[in-house]
Design a protein around this motif. Structure first.
Motif, short mmCIF file in Angstrom:
data_model
loop_
_atom_site.label_atom_id
_atom_site.label_comp_id
_atom_site.label_asym_id
_atom_site.label_seq_id
_atom_site.Cartn_x
_atom_site.Cartn_y
_atom_site.Cartn_z
N SER A 173 5.28 5.33 3.00
CA SER A 173 4.92 4.73 4.29
C SER A 173 4.13 3.44 4.12
O SER A 173 4.00 2.66 5.06
CB SER A 173 4.09 5.73 5.11
N SER A 174 3.59 3.21 2.93
CA SER A 174 2.79 2.01 2.69
C SER A 174 3.35 1.26 1.50
O SER A 174 3.25 1.71 0.35
CB SER A 174 1.32 2.39 2.42
N VAL A 175 3.99 0.12 1.77
CA VAL A 175 4.59 -0.71 0.72
C VAL A 175 4.13 -2.15 0.93
O VAL A 175 4.25 -2.70 2.02
CB VAL A 175 6.13 -0.64 0.75
N SER A 176 3.58 -2.75 -0.12
CA SER A 176 3.09 -4.13 -0.06
C SER A 176 4.05 -5.04 -0.81
O SER A 176 4.12 -5.00 -2.05
CB SER A 176 1.68 -4.23 -0.67
N LEU A 177 4.80 -5.85 -0.08
CA LEU A 177 5.83 -6.69 -0.68
C LEU A 177 5.58 -8.16 -0.38
O LEU A 177 5.08 -8.51 0.69
CB LEU A 177 7.21 -6.29 -0.15
N ASP A 178 5.97 -9.00 -1.35
CA ASP A 178 6.00 -10.44 -1.12
C ASP A 178 7.41 -10.83 -0.67
O ASP A 178 8.28 -9.98 -0.45
CB ASP A 178 5.63 -11.18 -2.41
N GLU A 179 7.65 -12.12 -0.55
CA GLU A 179 8.92 -12.59 0.02
C GLU A 179 10.14 -12.14 -0.78
O GLU A 179 11.14 -11.69 -0.22
CB GLU A 179 8.91 -14.13 0.11
N ASN A 180 10.06 -12.24 -2.12
CA ASN A 180 11.24 -11.98 -2.94
C ASN A 180 11.22 -10.60 -3.61
O ASN A 180 12.06 -10.33 -4.48
CB ASN A 180 11.36 -13.06 -4.03
N ASP A 181 10.30 -9.74 -3.22
CA ASP A 181 10.19 -8.45 -3.89
C ASP A 181 11.29 -7.47 -3.50
O ASP A 181 11.59 -6.53 -4.24
CB ASP A 181 8.82 -7.81 -3.61
N ASN A 182 11.88 -7.64 -2.31
CA ASN A 182 12.91 -6.71 -1.86
C ASN A 182 14.07 -6.64 -2.84
O ASN A 182 14.68 -5.58 -3.04
CB ASN A 182 13.44 -7.11 -0.49
N ALA A 183 14.40 -7.76 -3.45
CA ALA A 183 15.56 -7.81 -4.35
C ALA A 183 15.25 -7.22 -5.71
O ALA A 183 16.18 -6.87 -6.46
CB ALA A 183 16.03 -9.25 -4.50
#
Length: 309
Positions: A173-183
C-alpha cells in the motif's frame, strides 16, 4: 626492580598508546555501525514468542495487533490462529497478504499461527540487496504449528507450506517511486532462511507481488547513485584507512623511541650498579656532579734508617 626508577617512561608510553588507540577504535566502531545489519531470523523468532506471550488464549480466526517494545518503533506485527481445515478450504485475507485456499502446512497441525510483519522504516536495518534500493517496506509472512504437542516438539519452528492452487498475493500500500522507477522496479523475495533472494515482476497499478512460499517481500529498483555520492564514499573510506595506517605508524615510532630510551636507562643503571659493587670508592660532589674518589694512601712512606744528616 630495575625498572622501578622508570615509571614515568612507562606511564608516558601507556598514555601515548591510549591517545592513539582509543580514537582509532571509536572510528572503527562508527564505520562498522554504518554497515551493520540486524538478523531478521532472530527477529522472526522473537516476534513469534512475543506474540504468544502477549495473547495467552487467542480466539481462532481473530486477528490481533501486537505492540512491540519501543526499540522496534515503526515495525507493525499482527497475528491470527486458524484451523488447518479452514485455511485449506477458505484461505486467509489479512494484513497485506491474500493467502489462497488449498494451502497445506507440513508437518500437519490442527491449528496454525500466522504472523504478519511490516518492517516499515527499519527495513534497511534488516535487509540489504547490493545495487538495489527499497521503494516499499519489507513485509513478512510466517506460519507456525499451534497444537500443544506440536509446539512442545517444534518450538519456534516454522512449518513448511505447500500451495496446491493460486500463489500468495502480497499487496504493497506504500510505494515511493520516482519518475522512471515504474519501468525498473522488481518484486524481491527473501526465503524463509533469509539467504535465498528471488526477483519477479510487479503487477501494476495495484503494486502486488506473487509468492509461493512464506518469507519476506518487498519492491526494489536499481540504485542510481550520483557520481558525487560515489566519490564521497570512496573518499570517506580512503580517509578511514589513512587514519588507521597513519595512527598505527605514529604509534609504532613512539613505541620504538620509548623502548629505546627505557633500554638505555636500564643499561646505564646496570653499569652504575656494577661499578659500585666492584670497587669500594668514596663519592665526592664536584659542583652538581657525583663522582667516585679514591681514599687516602694506606701506608705512609718510611725512611730506610733514622739517620738524619
Amino acid at each position: 626492580m630495575i625498572f622501578m626508577g622508570h615509571k614515568n617512561i612507562i606511564s608516558v608510553m601507556f598514555f601515548m598508546w591510549l591517545s592513539l588507540v582509543l580514537p582509532l577504535s571509536v572510528l572503527t566502531k562508527t564505520f562498522a555501525a554504518e554497515t551493520r545489519r540486524y538478523d531478521p531470523l532472530l527477529f522472526d523468532d522473537f516476534v513469534h514468542e512475543y506474540a504468544k506471550k502477549a495473547v495467552k488464549k487467542p480466539r481462532t480466526g481473530t486477528l490481533y495487533n501486537i505492540s512491540l517494545p519501543s526499540n522496534y518503533s515503526g515495525v507493525e506485527v499482527s497475528y491470527v490462529r486458524l484451523k488447518s481445515g479452514s485455511l485449506w478450504r477458505r484461505g486467509e485475507n489479512s494484513s497485506f497478504f491474500k493467502i489462497p485456499k488449498r494451502i497445506l502446512a507440513l508437518p500437519y497441525a490442527n491449528r496454525v499461527d500466522i504472523v504478519f510483519q511490516n518492517f516499515g522504516n527499519l527495513s534497511d536495518s534488516y535487509f540489504s540487496i547490493p545495487n538495489y534500493t527499497f521503494v516499499a517496506p519489507v513485509l513478512g509472512l510466517h506460519i507456525y504449528g499451534a497444537d500443544a504437542n506440536f509446539s512442545s516438539l517444534n518450538a519456534s519452528q516454522m512449518v513448511t507450506i505447500s500451495l496446491q492452487g493460486d500463489p500468495i498475493v502480497v499487496q504493497f500500500s506504500s510505494v515511493s517511486l520516482d519518475e522512471n522507477d515504474n519501468a525498473t522496479m522488481k518484486c524481491v523475495t527473501f526465503g524463509p532462511d533469509g539467504t535465498e533472494i528471488e526477483f519477479s515482476s510487479v503487477t501494476v497499478p495495484d503494486y502486488t507481488c506473487n509468492a509461493r512460499n512464506q518469507g519476506h517481500f518487498s519492491i526494489v529498483v536499481p540504485s542510481l547513485q550520483p557520481p558525487s555520492t560515489k566519490k564521497r564514499k570512496r573518499r570517506e573510506k580512503l580517509w578511514f584507512w589513512l587514519i588507521i595506517g597513519g595512527g598505527g605508524f605514529v604509534l609504532l615510532i613512539f613505541s620504538g623511541v620509548l623502548v629505546f630510551k627505557m633500554f638505555r636507562a636500564w643499561k646505564v643503571e646496570c653499569l652504575v650498579k656494577e661499578s659500585e659493587n666492584s670497587v669500594a670508592l668514596d663519592i665526592v660532589w664536584i659542583g652538581q656532579s657525583r663522582m667516585p674518589s679514591a681514599g687516602g694512601i694506606r701506608t705512609q712512606p718510611v725512611l730506610e734508617n733514622d739517620y738524619v744528616p
